[in-house]
Scaffold this motif. Structure first.
Motif, PDB file in Angstrom:
ATOM      1  N   UNK A  56     -74.622  38.683  45.986  1.00  0.00           N
ATOM      2  CA  UNK A  56     -75.683  37.595  46.269  1.00  0.00           C
ATOM      3  C   UNK A  56     -76.919  37.808  45.488  1.00  0.00           C
ATOM      4  N   UNK A  57     -77.277  37.206  44.664  1.00  0.00           N
ATOM      5  CA  UNK A  57     -78.597  37.309  43.912  1.00  0.00           C
ATOM      6  C   UNK A  57     -79.945  36.952  44.799  1.00  0.00           C
ATOM      7  N   UNK A  58     -80.806  38.109  44.896  1.00  0.00           N
ATOM      8  CA  UNK A  58     -81.929  37.821  45.776  1.00  0.00           C
ATOM      9  C   UNK A  58     -83.068  37.052  44.933  1.00  0.00           C
ATOM     10  N   UNK A  59     -83.633  36.530  45.786  1.00  0.00           N
ATOM     11  CA  UNK A  59     -84.669  35.304  45.172  1.00  0.00           C
ATOM     12  C   UNK A  59     -85.619  36.045  44.290  1.00  0.00           C
ATOM     13  N   UNK A  60     -85.846  37.341  44.752  1.00  0.00           N
ATOM     14  CA  UNK A  60     -87.093  37.903  43.729  1.00  0.00           C
ATOM     15  C   UNK A  60     -86.464  38.081  42.415  1.00  0.00           C
ATOM     16  N   UNK A  61     -85.341  38.010  42.115  1.00  0.00           N
ATOM     17  CA  UNK A  61     -84.589  38.094  40.881  1.00  0.00           C
ATOM     18  C   UNK A  61     -84.644  36.649  40.124  1.00  0.00           C
ATOM     19  N   UNK A  62     -84.939  35.593  40.844  1.00  0.00           N
ATOM     20  CA  UNK A  62     -84.853  34.191  40.341  1.00  0.00           C
ATOM     21  C   UNK A  62     -86.129  33.903  39.935  1.00  0.00           C
ATOM     22  N   UNK A  63     -86.411  33.222  38.817  1.00  0.00           N
ATOM     23  CA  UNK A  63     -87.670  32.831  38.096  1.00  0.00           C
ATOM     24  C   UNK A  63     -87.829  31.402  38.079  1.00  0.00           C
TER      25      UNK A  63
ATOM     26  N   UNK B 264     -81.110  42.990  33.033  1.00  0.00           N
ATOM     27  CA  UNK B 264     -82.009  44.058  33.823  1.00  0.00           C
ATOM     28  C   UNK B 264     -81.973  43.896  35.224  1.00  0.00           C
ATOM     29  N   UNK B 265     -81.031  43.108  35.685  1.00  0.00           N
ATOM     30  CA  UNK B 265     -80.370  42.863  37.198  1.00  0.00           C
ATOM     31  C   UNK B 265     -79.894  44.142  37.676  1.00  0.00           C
ATOM     32  N   UNK B 266     -80.734  44.515  38.952  1.00  0.00           N
ATOM     33  CA  UNK B 266     -79.991  45.910  39.502  1.00  0.00           C
ATOM     34  C   UNK B 266     -79.093  45.456  40.710  1.00  0.00           C
ATOM     35  N   UNK B 267     -78.858  44.113  40.910  1.00  0.00           N
ATOM     36  CA  UNK B 267     -78.056  43.577  41.931  1.00  0.00           C
ATOM     37  C   UNK B 267     -76.638  43.531  41.499  1.00  0.00           C
ATOM     38  N   UNK B 268     -76.535  43.150  40.265  1.00  0.00           N
ATOM     39  CA  UNK B 268     -74.957  42.812  39.522  1.00  0.00           C
ATOM     40  C   UNK B 268     -74.446  44.220  39.153  1.00  0.00           C
ATOM     41  N   UNK B 269     -73.270  44.460  39.745  1.00  0.00           N
ATOM     42  CA  UNK B 269     -72.492  45.724  39.421  1.00  0.00           C
ATOM     43  C   UNK B 269     -72.162  45.717  37.889  1.00  0.00           C
TER      44      UNK B 269
ATOM     45  N   UNK C 214     -81.249  34.656  26.276  1.00  0.00           N
ATOM     46  CA  UNK C 214     -82.147  34.855  25.367  1.00  0.00           C
ATOM     47  C   UNK C 214     -82.808  36.226  25.917  1.00  0.00           C
ATOM     48  N   UNK C 215     -82.643  37.168  24.941  1.00  0.00           N
ATOM     49  CA  UNK C 215     -83.184  38.678  25.436  1.00  0.00           C
ATOM     50  C   UNK C 215     -82.583  38.945  26.785  1.00  0.00           C
ATOM     51  N   UNK C 216     -81.504  38.789  27.000  1.00  0.00           N
ATOM     52  CA  UNK C 216     -80.524  39.046  28.272  1.00  0.00           C
ATOM     53  C   UNK C 216     -81.028  38.186  29.579  1.00  0.00           C
ATOM     54  N   UNK C 217     -81.637  37.028  29.245  1.00  0.00           N
ATOM     55  CA  UNK C 217     -82.198  36.241  30.374  1.00  0.00           C
ATOM     56  C   UNK C 217     -81.441  34.847  30.332  1.00  0.00           C
TER      57      UNK C 217
END
Length: 142
Positions: free
Chosen positions: A13-20, A49-54, A70-73
């Motif tokens: 589950x991706x936390x809301x803080x990682x979604x822009x 740069x996500x720490x949530x995804x294994x 684009x730059x990993x985003x």
């Protein structure tokens, strides 16, 4: 919209803080309100740069989505609905679907097989029947 985050697959589950989120005016239907409401939605997720995804899933997704990043985003856009809320839901679902398919396991390797004796015989019989049909269409030989 669940407040806990964006479920992608299984326990991921991706936390809301990682979604822009970014909002802007959209083209298309909406009448006079389209000029004043920011109903177009851009949802970005920094996959690199996500720490949530294994790590193994992240590497697989980065490889498969290389042409979309684009730059990993990873960014998805939704502007098909007139309301911002429905566009937010559409963007969340689209992002989850893209990540789900990018993180899916590879299909099993194909094991090459040989044609059976019966299938070879049927193929050759069909060829000889077709050949006879075409031969009978020609001029009779005397």
């Amino acid at each position: 919209m669940p407040e806990g985050g964006l479920p992608v697959r299984g326990s991921l589950v991706l936390p809301e803080r990682e979604l822009h989120w970014r909002f802007s005016r959209t083209s298309g239907p909406g009448g006079q309100g389209v000029n004043t409401t920011d109903s177009r939605v851009e949802l970005s997720f920094d996959l690199a740069r996500s720490l949530t995804v294994p790590e193994p899933l992240r590497e697989r997704a980065l490889t498969r989505l290389a042409n979309r990043l684009v730059d990993g985003v990873l960014t998805v856009v939704a502007s098909e609905h007139r309301s911002q809320l429905r566009n937010r839901d559409a963007a969340r679902e689209r992002l989850a679907a893209i990540l789900r398919s990018a993180m899916a396991a590879d299909p099993p390797k194909r094991r090459p097989t040989r044609p059976t004796a019966g299938s070879k015989r049927r193929r050759l019989d069909a060829k000889s029947r077709r050949s006879a049909i075409k031969r009978l269409r020609g001029r009779p030989e005397e």
